[in-house]
Write an enzyme that holds these catalytic residues in place. Structure first.
Site, PDB file in Angstrom:
ATOM      1  CG  HIS A 135      -2.154  -0.857   1.025  1.00  0.00           C
ATOM      2  ND1 HIS A 135      -3.128  -0.578   0.089  1.00  0.00           N
ATOM      3  CD2 HIS A 135      -2.549  -1.999   1.653  1.00  0.00           C
ATOM      4  CE1 HIS A 135      -4.072  -1.509   0.142  1.00  0.00           C
ATOM      5  NE2 HIS A 135      -3.746  -2.382   1.085  1.00  0.00           N
ATOM      6  CG  ASP A 165      -2.817   5.223  -2.658  1.00  0.00           C
ATOM      7  OD1 ASP A 165      -2.132   4.299  -3.125  1.00  0.00           O
ATOM      8  OD2 ASP A 165      -3.579   5.074  -1.696  1.00  0.00           O
TER       9      ASP A 165
END
Length: 376
Positions: A135, A165
């Protein structure tokens, strides 16, 4: 139910978005915001991170959602019929998964050589970590970026998931897609975009790498430019427990900071004297602690001291600058950022709210001019 954008610089561009999480949907949202016609392909059961109700996911605004089982040959052929007529495809699988599902780049570009095929991952399509889970925090941790964020006497601070992200992920995917579309105007050919968050985040840190190359960057936290080590580039607690942000880097701005804090103007000559920085920090902290955040915001309003209030999201939506430019709007009763950037000739429309109902794939095929045989 379908949603077809009617305004924006990307009107006429067709995008197939294969449903994913994080940067993939964000990139597709930006393309839809700018006018692209985006068809989002979703599985019956989608990943739920539990951070917000899936039925209120505003990052899915502005496109048509189709529920498709890519393992079903007939349904996969429907998707490939859409790919035949698409300009762009975006997917966020681990390397090799799209190929196993029969929608990999070789198949898609074999059918549509002008297709821009965007692949969004954390590690990239190659390398020893390519097939590993991860992540945002993991991708930042190996780039050196996470280690550089935080106080000198504490551990690394997670910069939300903005740097990996979205900054290093979705924004670089959008840049890659737009660049490939521009190149296609010359060559007539599409290509594959390998967009990795580790790559993009590292480019975002280019200035830090440049400083390191010139010997002006120290390893560790709290010793470098823009990391809170400079007393005139930091945040300070005010009398009410709220904070102000200070960015008085240039000498004229620093002088105005001193004037606004009613400190001795002679201190301006010592701005870059690191030995005096602890004293400057103490003086600034003491001064800011004497009044509330909003009192300081008012005192410095209209000056070039670069002192601004640190606002919560609730407060930010009411800031006069954001309100004047309608940065945060309301769609279907939900506050959210409006499309950016601004265009002089082809401004995007206000995005429609995300549709919770899935449209029939037959409607999408007909809209894109697929032959009737595709869905009979």
């Amino acid at each position: 139910m379908t949603q077809v954008p009617t305004a924006g610089p990307l009107v006429g561009i067709r995008v197939v978005e294969v449903g994913s999480i994080g940067p993939g949907p964000h990139a597709a949202m930006i393309l839809a915001d700018l006018g692209a016609d985006v068809l989002r392909i979703e599985r019956e059961r989608t990943v739920d991170l539990g951070v917000y109700p899936k039925e209120n996911d505003t990052t899915l605004r502005g496109r048509t959602r189709l529920q498709v089982d890519l393992r079903d040959i007939t349904q996969r052929e429907h998707v490939l019929d859409l790919v035949d007529r698409a300009d762009v495809l975006i997917e966020g699988f681990r390397p090799g998964v799209a190929e196993k599902l029969g929608i990999g780049p070789n198949i898609c570009l074999g059918r549509n050589p002008a297709l821009v095929y965007g692949r969004m991952t954390g590690w990239g399509q190659t390398g020893p970590f390519a097939h590993s889970a991860g992540h945002d925090i993991n991708y930042l941790s190996v780039t050196g970026i996470l280690d550089a964020i935080g106080p000198a006497d504490g551990g690394p601070i997670i910069p939300l998931n903005l740097v990996g992200d979205f900054g290093g992920g979705s924004m670089f995917l959008v840049v890659g897609v737009l660049a490939a579309l521009a190149e296609r105007q010359r060559s007539g050919r599409g290509q594959v975009i390998d967009s990795a968050m580790t790559d993009g985040a590292s480019v975002l840190a280019h200035m830090m790498w440049n400083m390191r190359a010139h010997g002006t960057w120290q390893e560790g936290r709290g010793h470098n430019f823009a990391d809170g080590s400079h007393p005139f580039y930091d945040t300070y607690r005010c009398a009410d427990g709220k904070y102000v942000a200070v960015g008085a880097l240039e000498p004229p701005f620093f002088a105005q900071l001193l004037f606004g804090l009613e400190l001795e103007p002679q201190l301006a000559a010592e701005q870059w004297n690191r030995e005096l920085w602890p004293i400057l920090r103490e003086l600034f902290a003491g001064a800011f602690a004497s009044r509330s955040r909003d009192e300081w915001a008012e005192a410095f309003a209209g000056t070039d001291a670069c002192v601004t209030p640190v606002l919560s999201f609730d407060e930010a939506r009411l800031h006069p600058q954001l309100m004047a430019r309608h940065v945060i709007g309301t769609i279907a009763g939900i506050d959210q950022p409006m499309p950016a950037p601004r265009f002089s000739r082809t401004p995007p429309a206000v995005p429609p709210s995300p549709l919770n109902a899935h449209a029939p794939i037959a409607d999408a095929l007909a809209r894109w001019g697929a032959p009737v045989k595709s869905f009979v």
